[in-house]
Design a protein around this motif. Structure first.
Motif, short mmCIF file in Angstrom:
data_model
loop_
_atom_site.label_atom_id
_atom_site.label_comp_id
_atom_site.label_asym_id
_atom_site.label_seq_id
_atom_site.Cartn_x
_atom_site.Cartn_y
_atom_site.Cartn_z
N ALA A 1 -8.90 0.04 -4.54
CA ALA A 1 -7.94 0.34 -3.73
C ALA A 1 -6.47 0.52 -4.11
O ALA A 1 -5.90 1.52 -3.62
CB ALA A 1 -7.93 -1.00 -2.56
N ALA A 2 -6.22 -0.02 -5.27
CA ALA A 2 -5.00 0.37 -5.98
C ALA A 2 -4.92 1.83 -6.34
O ALA A 2 -4.02 2.73 -6.20
CB ALA A 2 -4.88 -0.32 -7.32
N LEU A 3 -6.06 2.47 -7.00
CA LEU A 3 -6.25 3.77 -7.60
C LEU A 3 -6.16 4.58 -6.16
O LEU A 3 -5.27 5.51 -6.32
CB LEU A 3 -7.37 3.96 -8.12
N THR B 1 0.83 -1.27 -0.03
CA THR B 1 0.14 -0.01 -0.02
C THR B 1 0.64 1.19 0.06
O THR B 1 0.37 2.31 0.16
CB THR B 1 -0.92 0.14 1.24
N ARG B 2 2.13 1.08 -0.02
CA ARG B 2 3.14 2.22 -0.09
C ARG B 2 4.18 2.11 -1.02
O ARG B 2 4.55 1.06 -1.47
CB ARG B 2 3.65 2.47 1.18
N PRO C 1 3.32 3.66 -7.74
CA PRO C 1 1.84 3.07 -7.97
C PRO C 1 1.79 1.83 -9.30
O PRO C 1 1.30 1.00 -9.20
CB PRO C 1 0.98 4.34 -8.38
N LYS C 2 2.57 2.41 -10.33
CA LYS C 2 2.44 1.68 -11.51
C LYS C 2 3.15 0.18 -11.22
O LYS C 2 2.57 -0.78 -11.56
CB LYS C 2 2.83 2.32 -12.73
N ILE D 1 -3.33 7.60 -5.41
CA ILE D 1 -3.51 8.99 -5.00
C ILE D 1 -2.75 9.33 -3.79
O ILE D 1 -1.99 10.44 -3.57
CB ILE D 1 -5.10 8.98 -4.86
N ASN D 2 -2.72 8.61 -3.02
CA ASN D 2 -2.04 8.71 -1.58
C ASN D 2 -0.39 9.07 -2.02
O ASN D 2 0.10 9.75 -1.26
CB ASN D 2 -1.94 7.43 -0.57
N ASP D 3 -0.02 8.12 -2.78
CA ASP D 3 1.61 8.32 -3.25
C ASP D 3 1.94 9.78 -4.01
O ASP D 3 2.64 10.43 -3.59
CB ASP D 3 1.88 7.29 -4.12
N LEU D 4 0.92 10.14 -4.59
CA LEU D 4 0.85 11.52 -5.53
C LEU D 4 0.90 12.36 -4.33
O LEU D 4 1.58 13.37 -4.61
CB LEU D 4 -0.05 11.43 -6.45
#
Length: 418
Positions: free
Chosen positions: A394-396, A203-204, A269-270, A400-403
């Motif tokens: 959840a992946a999306l 998740t990170r 993310p990718k 968003i959290n990473d960005l």
């Protein structure tokens, strides 16, 4: 003066009267006489410099680089010929001599001709390798042999086609582009990949220095593919070996195309989405990357230890395609000791002096081989994820959290710089 005898077809490196000046270079501190089984004496003069040389039955092979020169003299005044055109030898009536210069070539083969270049009542002259002749003579008839050198102007390479690479990634290095059409890919079902449920818990973002159960899950998944993570160390700490394994995963699935791409070796993310797609379901169906034929010269300069740049990256990528040449397969853009060893294996494979440096002869052979059917994978944009299930949402959200975290970090850097 020292004398070295060579019997039959023997090859060795001269250690007598040589002073090392670098890793692969040697300097002759005094005249050295080499005697072959045919009875011809060749003297290598003091101050000669070379990387390496071998002695054959009736010939000598020297490898030079930089500003090195080798001066040779034959007291029998026999013609000393070399395989490099334009190298001029001289005769003074009792001796013949020739000087080899690295500026003309990196490898010279010197052959002792059976006839003398000057005879009788003295006289001087010269002769040119590839053309023969020269020297003084008491004969009333003089024959002059001319050497004609034909220069061929290479045809300019065609302009490259628009790059089909992933948006934001740099185009492929010059020489690997081609106007040839891109071969359309077709979907292929890959063999099932072991299922690693723990990979779904990523998740990170993960990078050098990260630790935790998610790093352990990542390492366990990568370990199942030895071509990606041959070391297979599961420690729970994201070190340099894990970074290299992640980079290979990204290259395999078209997430990055070179070491200079953003996110190279980092689980963002990718990369996280692709890891969960590949290792989280137990099977994966992907569209393989199309290929573009590598046409024309791929490298434009000589390379050696310490060099860096896109041409080094191209060289490493080409060598890594053959595990027998470059088993480590590291594409870093830096010409280090592993690249030196890989170049030596390539030189041995093609009968070139194994010095580990890309000189003129090795450069020509590399361009020849790289222009014969070598293929370069073109990364594909990962297919869009389905929006219909909870895992995708959840992946999306993770993206968003990473960005957001990245934006916060950049804002802090700007504020601290003001």
């Amino acid at each position: 003066m020292n004398k070295i005898k060579v019997y039959l077809i023997s090859c060795f490196s001269v250690a007598l009267s040589l002073t090392a000046v670098s890793t692969h270079a040697a300097t002759v501190s005094e005249d050295i006489t080499l005697e072959t089984t045919s009875g011809s004496n060749i003297t290598m003069l003091a101050s000669s410099e070379f990387d390496s040389f071998t002695v054959n039955n009736n010939s000598f092979t020297f490898t030079l680089s930089g500003t090195q020169t080798v001066s040779l003299r034959d007291s029998d005044a026999k013609v000393l010929k070399t395989n490099v055109d334009g190298v001029t030898g001289s005769c003074d009536g009792s001796n013949s001599s020739i000087t080899l210069q690295a500026s003309k070539a990196s490898s010279f083969e010197i052959t002792i001709e059976g006839s003398a270049c000057s005879s009788g009542g003295g006289g001087g002259g010269s002769y040119t390798s590839g053309g023969g002749g020269g020297g003084g003579s008491t004969s009333s008839t003089q024959t002059t042999t001319q050497t004609t050198t034909q220069t061929t102007t290479p045809t300019p390479a065609p302009a490259p086609a628009p790059s089909p690479y992933l948006e934001g990634a740099p185009p492929p290095p010059t020489g690997l582009e081609s106007s040839a059409p891109v071969i359309a890919p077709s979907p292929v079902n890959l063999p099932p990949v072991p299922n690693f449920p723990g990979i779904l818990n990523l998740t990170r973002g993960l990078g050098l220095g990260s630790t935790g159960d998610d790093v352990t899950a990542l390492q366990q998944a990568l370990k199942s593919m030895p071509e990606l993570y041959p070391e297979g160390i599961v420690s729970g700490r994201f070190g340099s070996l894990t970074k290299a394994a992640v980079a290979r995963f990204q290259m395999k699935y078209g997430l990055v195309s070179s070491v200079s791409d953003p996110g190279y070796g980092y689980v963002g993310p990718k990369t996280r989405a692709k890891l969960q797609e590949v290792f989280g379901s137990g099977a994966v169906s992907i569209t393989p990357a199309p290929v573009v034929s590598a046409v024309g010269a791929a490298l434009s300069r000589e390379l050696s230890l310490g060099a860096s740049g896109d041409d080094v990256t191209k060289l490493q990528a080409f060598l890594a395609a053959d595990p027998s040449l470059y088993p480590e397969g590291k594409v870093t853009g830096y010409y280090g000791s592993l690249t030196v060893a890989a170049v030596r294996r390539f030189q041995a494979q093609h009968g070139i002096s194994q010095v580990g440096r890309v000189g003129p002869q090795t450069l020509a052979k590399l361009n020849e081989v790289m222009g014969q059917g070598t293929t370069v994978p073109v990364p594909q944009v990962p297919p869009p994820q389905s929006q219909g299930d909870e895992a995708t949402r959840a992946a999306l959200q993770n993206q968003i959290n990473d960005l957001q975290a990245l934006i916060n970090s950049l804002t802090q850097q700007v504020q601290s710089a003001q």
